[in-house]
Design an enzyme around this catalytic site. Structure first.
Site, PDB file in Angstrom:
ATOM      1  N   PHE A 144       0.862  -1.186   0.000  1.00  0.00           N
ATOM      2  CA  PHE A 144       0.000   0.000   0.000  1.00  0.00           C
ATOM      3  C   PHE A 144       0.894   1.231   0.000  1.00  0.00           C
ATOM      4  O   PHE A 144       1.723   1.398   0.893  1.00  0.00           O
ATOM      5  CB  PHE A 144      -0.935   0.019   1.214  1.00  0.00           C
ATOM      6  N   ASP A 229       9.341   2.516   1.455  1.00  0.00           N
ATOM      7  CA  ASP A 229       8.191   3.264   1.951  1.00  0.00           C
ATOM      8  C   ASP A 229       8.115   2.995   3.451  1.00  0.00           C
ATOM      9  O   ASP A 229       7.683   1.932   3.884  1.00  0.00           O
ATOM     10  CB  ASP A 229       6.924   2.795   1.229  1.00  0.00           C
ATOM     11  N   LYS A 258       2.771   9.737   8.473  1.00  0.00           N
ATOM     12  CA  LYS A 258       2.049   9.247   9.651  1.00  0.00           C
ATOM     13  C   LYS A 258       2.518   9.907  10.951  1.00  0.00           C
ATOM     14  O   LYS A 258       2.068  10.995  11.273  1.00  0.00           O
ATOM     15  CB  LYS A 258       2.160   7.726   9.719  1.00  0.00           C
TER      16      LYS A 258
HETATM   17  C1  LIG Z   1       3.046   2.231   3.804  1.00  0.00           C
HETATM   18  C2  LIG Z   1       2.122   3.350   3.475  1.00  0.00           C
HETATM   19  N1  LIG Z   1       2.416   4.152   2.449  1.00  0.00           N
HETATM   20  C3  LIG Z   1       1.620   5.188   2.129  1.00  0.00           C
HETATM   21  C4  LIG Z   1       0.467   5.455   2.820  1.00  0.00           C
HETATM   22  C5  LIG Z   1      -0.399   6.621   2.434  1.00  0.00           C
HETATM   23  O1  LIG Z   1      -0.294   7.613   3.389  1.00  0.00           O
HETATM   24  P1  LIG Z   1      -1.364   8.810   3.429  1.00  0.00           P
HETATM   25  O2  LIG Z   1      -2.681   8.217   3.783  1.00  0.00           O
HETATM   26  O3  LIG Z   1      -0.828   9.751   4.465  1.00  0.00           O
HETATM   27  O4  LIG Z   1      -1.378   9.430   2.070  1.00  0.00           O
HETATM   28  C6  LIG Z   1       0.110   4.627   3.888  1.00  0.00           C
HETATM   29  C7  LIG Z   1      -1.148   4.854   4.636  1.00  0.00           C
HETATM   30  O5  LIG Z   1      -1.704   3.983   5.250  1.00  0.00           O
HETATM   31  C8  LIG Z   1       0.957   3.554   4.228  1.00  0.00           C
HETATM   32  O6  LIG Z   1       0.671   2.730   5.250  1.00  0.00           O
END
Ligand SMILES: Cc1ncc(COP(=O)(O)O)c(C=O)c1O
Length: 405
Positions: A144, A229, A258
């Protein structure tokens, strides 16, 4: 309807159902009023011990004095000013992050998706500057990476792609923890490999040591960039300041969000000097990104995590928590797996139980947990969670799960 309803809440729910776009479906029947430590209180002062933490955002819990003071003081002075001008907290937070990670330079945006967009753009620009036609990013299934179109394309879950096709080109999703699949996916147009060290939304799947070391090796041998990520795994969550430290390797680019702003929107893309240099004036930007308020919050969060050694604390309490979940697994045959790192843990249930029912039952008992990926209960509490609070959760889960024997 489960849980207790108040008149107050009915009004909120009615307005939400009438006016808010229905992207969240049925929400938990609660509107929180305030929080303290790891506990949230609703408008009737009912307490909930929080093992969700705003989905890994509220690392310092609620009402942490360092964060409150930093945000209050900054709000009194200056909430926003353009990055046309130097911004003290932006520069200082970039310095703290660079000094405490393998990244040399930072760019701030407002969310995880934006940070990943920045990472993808940076990787493409790096090869563009060298006159190479390399643009493709290899990512993992069940990953994700966000909700913007490019980060959706990077996200290896077809259900998110279908309604929004055509997806932006240049992304290829292959099985996670499968080095051979990565090797076969590399082509002359590959620019980078992008993975989460622990897949969060996909259901708490930890990247193997050999896989991560293998990715680094493949990138080195093929002159590719390695992007991590770390939006969910970063800032102490897995028991290290950033999760790449578990593997004894360093990415070329990594992202954070986050927990970074302690709840004030803030994301960061960080990179090694030679890669970061690919961004030149005009290549990237953001009106709000790296603003004074968010970066003041970020400084308070990051400094507190470092000063109070919350990464080590998360490693210790996480191990205790993991062992408690393993004991539950020994008791209940329908718990098929317990996995994770630090305070990012998952407990998978077989199909005889709907994990969402356990989430609801926990809620009714005053505990917040959530369900991710394949029927996996996910635990991502504030990093300040105590063993006592973990014991209370385990006892409550034990009581709930008995009914399913
Ligand atoms: C690993 C990862 N990358 C990206 C995101 C996206 O972040 P945002 O919701 O702040 O755009 C998330 C959100 O859950 C995530 O867990």
């Amino acid at each position: 309807m489960w849980g207790e309803m108040t008149v107050d809440l009915s009004e909120i729910i009615a307005a939400d159902k009438r006016y808010y776009m229905n992207t969240f479906g049925e929400r938990m029947p609660v509107a929180f009023d305030h929080g303290e430590g790891c506990v949230l209180y609703d408008k009737n002062s009912k307490a909930y011990i929080d093992f969700v933490a705003g989905i890994a955002v509220n690392a310092l819990g609620y009402a942490h004095p360092a964060l409150i003071d930093a945000v209050t003081e900054q709000a009194k002075k200056l909430i926003h000013c353009s990055s046309l001008y130097y911004i003290e907290s932006q520069a200082k937070l970039a310095q703290i992050l660079a000094e405490n990670t393998c990244g040399d330079r930072v760019f701030f945006g407002n969310s995880g998706a934006e940070a990943n967009e920045g990472a993808i753009k940076l990787a493409r620009k790096y090869f563009y500057n060298q006159g190479q036609e390399r643009y493709e990013i290899i990512t993992a299934k069940a990953s994700f990476h966000g909700r913007t179109l490019a980060t959706l394309a990077a996200t290896g879950q077809d259900k998110y792609h279908k309604p929004f096709e055509p997806m932006p080109a240049g992304f290829i999703n292959i099985p996670f923890n499968d080095l051979e699949a990565v090797e076969s996916a590399i082509s002359p147009t590959t620019a980078a490999i992008m993975v989460e060290p622990v897949q969060g939304e996909g259901g708490v799947f930890v990247a193997d040591n050999g896989y991560m070391k293998g990715l680094r090796k493949l990138c080195d041998e093929n002159d590719l960039l390695l992007i991590f990520d770390e939006i969910q795994t970063g800032l102490g969550r897995t028991g290290k300041f950033f999760a790449y430290e578990h593997y004894g390797i360093e990415p070329d680019i990594f992202t954070s969000a986050k927990a970074l702003g302690g709840g004030i929107p803030l994301g960061a893309v960080m990179a090694k000097e030679q890669v970061a240099a690919a961004f030149e004036p005009g290549d990237h930007g953001s009106t709000f990104g790296g603003g004074p308020l968010a970066c003041a919050a970020g400084m308070a969060v990051v400094q507190t995590i470092l000063d109070e050694q919350l990464s080590d604390y998360a490693a210790q309490t996480g191990q205790y928590f993991f062992d408690c979940l393993k004991q539950l697994q020994a008791e209940y045959g329908f718990i098929t797996d317990v996995r994770g790192k630090g305070l990012m843990l998952g407990m998978e249930l077989d199909q005889s139980i709907n994990g969402k029912d356990i989430v609801k039952a926990a809620f009714c008992n005053g505990f917040l947990i959530n369900c991710a990926g394949h029927n996996t209960l996910r635990f991502i509490p504030p990093l300040i969670i105590t063993k006592n609070e973990i014991d209370m959760l385990i006892e409550m889960l034990d009581n709930i799960l008995k009914a399913y024997l």
